[in-house]
Structures are given as C-alpha cells and as structure tokens.
Design an enzyme around this catalytic site. Structure first.
Site, mmCIF file in Angstrom:
data_model
loop_
_atom_site.group_PDB
_atom_site.id
_atom_site.type_symbol
_atom_site.label_atom_id
_atom_site.label_comp_id
_atom_site.label_asym_id
_atom_site.label_seq_id
_atom_site.Cartn_x
_atom_site.Cartn_y
_atom_site.Cartn_z
ATOM 1 N N CYS A 147 42.862 51.259 32.085
ATOM 2 C CA CYS A 147 43.511 51.736 33.316
ATOM 3 C C CYS A 147 44.248 53.059 33.128
ATOM 4 O O CYS A 147 44.517 53.770 34.091
ATOM 5 C CB CYS A 147 44.459 50.676 33.860
ATOM 6 S SG CYS A 147 43.606 49.169 34.326
ATOM 7 N N HIS A 159 49.215 54.479 39.089
ATOM 8 C CA HIS A 159 48.086 53.553 38.927
ATOM 9 C C HIS A 159 48.244 52.433 39.945
ATOM 10 O O HIS A 159 49.347 51.918 40.149
ATOM 11 C CB HIS A 159 48.097 52.996 37.503
ATOM 12 C CG HIS A 159 47.074 51.935 37.275
ATOM 13 N ND1 HIS A 159 45.771 52.081 37.685
ATOM 14 C CD2 HIS A 159 47.158 50.708 36.701
ATOM 15 C CE1 HIS A 159 45.094 50.982 37.361
ATOM 16 N NE2 HIS A 159 45.912 50.141 36.775
ATOM 17 N N ASN A 187 42.659 47.257 42.132
ATOM 18 C CA ASN A 187 42.807 47.972 40.866
ATOM 19 C C ASN A 187 41.424 48.454 40.411
ATOM 20 O O ASN A 187 40.570 47.651 40.050
ATOM 21 C CB ASN A 187 43.426 47.025 39.833
ATOM 22 C CG ASN A 187 43.684 47.690 38.501
ATOM 23 O OD1 ASN A 187 43.198 48.799 38.242
ATOM 24 N ND2 ASN A 187 44.428 47.024 37.644
HETATM 25 O O1 UT7 Z 1 45.731 47.610 35.402
HETATM 26 C C1 UT7 Z 1 46.272 47.080 34.250
HETATM 27 C C2 UT7 Z 1 47.542 46.539 34.538
HETATM 28 N N1 UT7 Z 1 47.432 45.247 35.174
HETATM 29 C C3 UT7 Z 1 48.435 44.845 35.858
HETATM 30 O O2 UT7 Z 1 49.338 45.628 36.015
HETATM 31 C C4 UT7 Z 1 48.494 43.427 36.384
HETATM 32 C C5 UT7 Z 1 49.869 42.905 36.156
HETATM 33 N N2 UT7 Z 1 50.090 41.566 36.633
HETATM 34 C C6 UT7 Z 1 50.127 41.257 37.955
HETATM 35 O O3 UT7 Z 1 49.848 42.089 38.804
HETATM 36 C C7 UT7 Z 1 50.580 39.866 38.338
HETATM 37 O O4 UT7 Z 1 51.128 39.219 37.212
HETATM 38 C C8 UT7 Z 1 49.454 38.995 38.926
HETATM 39 C C9 UT7 Z 1 49.105 39.504 40.306
HETATM 40 C C10 UT7 Z 1 48.249 39.013 38.011
HETATM 41 C C11 UT7 Z 1 49.942 37.541 39.092
HETATM 42 O O5 UT7 Z 1 51.122 37.493 39.873
HETATM 43 P P1 UT7 Z 1 52.357 36.620 39.356
HETATM 44 O O6 UT7 Z 1 53.368 36.675 40.427
HETATM 45 O O7 UT7 Z 1 52.736 37.131 38.000
HETATM 46 O O8 UT7 Z 1 51.754 35.187 39.328
HETATM 47 P P2 UT7 Z 1 51.582 34.208 38.057
HETATM 48 O O9 UT7 Z 1 50.497 34.691 37.167
HETATM 49 O O10 UT7 Z 1 52.906 33.948 37.493
HETATM 50 O O11 UT7 Z 1 51.065 32.901 38.805
HETATM 51 C C12 UT7 Z 1 51.845 32.238 39.776
HETATM 52 C C13 UT7 Z 1 51.040 31.085 40.345
HETATM 53 C C14 UT7 Z 1 50.369 30.225 39.287
HETATM 54 O O12 UT7 Z 1 50.429 28.889 39.715
HETATM 55 P P3 UT7 Z 1 51.523 27.886 39.079
HETATM 56 O O13 UT7 Z 1 51.215 27.886 37.597
HETATM 57 O O14 UT7 Z 1 52.851 28.505 39.402
HETATM 58 O O15 UT7 Z 1 51.236 26.614 39.795
HETATM 59 C C15 UT7 Z 1 48.932 30.688 39.313
HETATM 60 O O16 UT7 Z 1 48.024 29.692 38.914
HETATM 61 O O17 UT7 Z 1 49.971 31.605 41.166
HETATM 62 C C16 UT7 Z 1 48.748 31.009 40.766
HETATM 63 N N3 UT7 Z 1 47.666 31.965 41.030
HETATM 64 C C17 UT7 Z 1 47.026 32.039 42.198
HETATM 65 N N4 UT7 Z 1 47.151 31.365 43.351
HETATM 66 C C18 UT7 Z 1 46.358 31.703 44.364
HETATM 67 C C19 UT7 Z 1 47.176 32.902 40.181
HETATM 68 N N5 UT7 Z 1 46.207 33.584 40.795
HETATM 69 C C20 UT7 Z 1 46.099 33.075 42.052
HETATM 70 C C21 UT7 Z 1 45.287 33.392 43.146
HETATM 71 N N6 UT7 Z 1 45.440 32.675 44.293
HETATM 72 N N7 UT7 Z 1 44.368 34.378 43.136
#
Ligand code: UT7
Length: 325
Positions: free
Chosen positions: A115, A252, A282
C-alpha cells in the site's frame, strides 16, 4: 545553479468498469452494508473483468497522465510502477506498460511496497531526477487485489478494490528551498518485524502458488494511525512547515477512520483531506494516485498549493511526500 526538482506535470487514473457494492458482497459473505460503512467508510469498489490485468489498468492511467502533461511515451526516460499484484512473477509489469506506450529507450521497473508502493515509487523517480539521471519519469500505482483476496474471509474481502493512478514528473530548476514547486521531499520507512500482520500466504519461492491476503486488521489499524501521523510530521519538519500550512492531504485510502484519526492528530479539518475510500475501497498502491487524480481533475488541488501524500502498508512500510503543485 539551483537544485533540480521533480514537478508533477500530469496526473491520470483508470478504474475497471465493474462496480461491486456492499449489498452484493453481503449476498456472498456474512456481512452487511451497515457494518462495512460504519467500520470502514467503504460503499463500493471497482473490480477487474476476467481478462483485465494490472498492466491494462496501469496503461489506462498512464495514457491519461501523459495526455494531461501533453507528452507521449517517447518523451519518457523512466517508468517506475508500484504493484503487489503484477501480471506475472516476471518480467516487471512496467515493461508491459513501456511497450504499450511506445517507449523504446530508458528504463522501466516495478517496486514492491504494497500500500505504500506509490510513495516508494515516486521517491525513487524523484531521486533519479534530482541526481540528473532522467528528465521525464512516469510513476504508476496499479493493482488487482481482487485476484489475491480470500472471498470467503469477510474480515478482508470487503476492504479492497482494483484500479490504477499515475503521475508524470519533469525535471525543473528550483531554488532549493521550501518555496519551490514540485516534490520538496520524500520520506520512507519500513519495519520488517511486522511482516505477519499483513501478508500474502503464497509466492513463487514459498508455496509456488499466488496465495491470499491475510491481515490482523485491528493491529494494522493501531500502527497505521501512529506511523502516518509521525511520517507526516517528519515531512513537515523537514521543510519548516506546520500542519496548518497544508492545503491538502491525500492519504492512503484504507479506512475512513484511519484517515480521520490521522487528520485529528494533526489538528486538521476533513475539509483539507481528499477522501475516495467510499467509492474505491483500498486499492493499495493505486489509492493515493487515484485520489490525487480525482482532486486535481475536479479542481480542488490547484497550482501553487501545498499537498501532502502519505501511505502505510504491509511490511510494514510507510511514507510521505510533500509537493507544491
Ligand atoms: O492498506 C494497508 C493498511 N490496512 C489497513 O489500514 C486496515 C486496517 N484495519 C482496519 O481497517 C480495521 O481493523 C478493519 C476494518 C479491518 C476491522 O475493523 P475493526 O473495527 O478493527 O473490527 P475487528 O477486526 O475488531 O472486528 C470486530 C468484529 C468481529 O466480531 P467479534 O469478534 O467482535 O464478534 C469481527 O468478526 O467485526 C467482525 N467482522 C465483521 N462483521 C461483519 C469483521 N469483518 C466483518 C464484516 N462484516 N465484513
């Protein structure tokens, strides 16, 4: 004699036609439009057709950037193409682009910083220009991340899209101070200890397969806000500017919350931030030049304005470039 600077003289973008909405994705994996919008700000992404390659997107963006600059492929001395999704393991996708543009001299190669790739590529090209080795360079970020996603993993497949963006750089004599036009400075970093937090679980020398993207989203998020705010401050300090001197930040486009968090840390309003993550998701190395092309194309970014480009990605890698348009 003053210092050689790289002036951005043309910007272009290319997106595949097919748009994939959150609602369509919600029919394939256990997710909802509401979750994706709330956690990421993404509403849709563009996805390549079966026959489209990364080079096709790159050529589209390159042709538009060259047209905007009033130049042709024959005027180029250098192509640096950032991608983590090359057409083939080798040769470099940049050489495909070179041939398509009718450029038969100079050099064309790829750089790989996921990225952050566009920041790495523009930094490499800028250094060639500052060293007096080339006069005109094309810098491209182009990706087809749809090809390396695990479409059963809701934690990653909703986050990415395909696309390409490009800029044409031209050597210009400057004064060598922060009143110059063009790229004032670039700043690159990497920290390979975080390799496993964002990687592809395949490759020619490991599994002999292409593999799929794997990410510890929450950990990447945490590092992103800290590293991006730090490299932006580094770029400002290196040139004697304050955050409020910036006319625009082109970040980004990974997650709207990361973009907002970085702007908040710098004390900048979102009215100074170019945001396209809602429509493009992204696109890795393509995300900064895609957003830049949009903001230059619609007249938000104007000549004389101070613009900061920044990105962070797998490796980890991160970087920034400060540019006066
Ligand atoms: O380009 C390179 C750089 N990349 C990035 O910058 C990405 C950085 N990370 C992020 O943008 C975020 O961490 C994400 C968007 C990937 C995830 O958001 P989050 O608020 O950190 O969510 P999380 O991973 O902590 O997950 C929260 C909950 C989980 O469920 P439980 O364990 O709390 O029951 C996940 O299983 O959301 C769940 N979850 C989803 N639910 C519905 C994860 N993906 C999804 C989804 N739809 N697509």
């Amino acid at each position: 004699m003053g210092a050689l600077r790289s002036r951005i003289v043309g910007v272009g973008a290319f997106l595949p036609e097919r748009v994939l909405t959150n609602d369509e994705l919600a029919r394939q994996v256990d997710t909802t439009d509401a979750w994706i919008v709330e956690r990421t700000g993404i509403r849709q992404r563009h996805i390549v057709s079966e026959s489209q390659r990364t080079s096709d997107l790159a050529i589209g963006a390159a042709e538009r950037a060259l047209a905007a600059a009033g130049l042709s492929g024959r005027d180029l001395d250098l192509i640096v193409l950032a991608t983590a999704t090359p057409d083939n393991t080798f040769p470099a996708t940049a050489t495909r682009v070179q041939a398509a543009l009718g450029m038969t001299r100079g050099a064309a190669f790829d750089v790989q910083a996921v990225c952050s790739g566009f920041l790495y590529a523009i930094s490499v090209a800028d250094n060639f220009i500052k060293a007096g080795q080339v006069r005109t360079a094309l810098v491209i970020g182009a990706e087809t991340f749809s090809r390396i996603l695990d479409w059963n993993d809701r934690g990653t497949c909703v986050l990415f899209g395909d696309g390409a963006g490009a800029v044409v750089l031209r050597a210009e004599e400057g004064r060598g101070d922060n009143s110059d036009y063009g790229i004032l400075s670039t700043h690159l970093h990497s920290d390979g200890r975080h390799y496993n937090l964002l990687h592809v679980d395949g490759g020619p020398s490991s599994t002999q397969t292409v593999g799929h993207l794997r990410m510890e989203g929450r950990e990447v998020f945490r590092h992103a806000v800290v590293n991006l705010a730090s490299v932006v401050q580094e770029a400002l300090d290196a040139n004697g500017f304050k955050p409020t001197d910036l006319d625009w930040i082109v970040p980004h486009q990974a997650n709207r919350r990361i973009i907002e968090g970085t702007a908040r840390k710098l004390g900048l309003g979102l009215d100074k931030v170019v945001i396209s993550v809602d429509r493009h998701a992204n696109t890795s190395a393509a995300s900064v030049p895609l957003a830049l092309a949009e903001a230059v194309g619609d007249g938000r970014i104007r000549p004389g304005q101070l613009v900061l480009l920044e990105a962070m990605g797998g490796g980890f890698t991160w970087g920034a470039a400060l540019v006066r348009f």
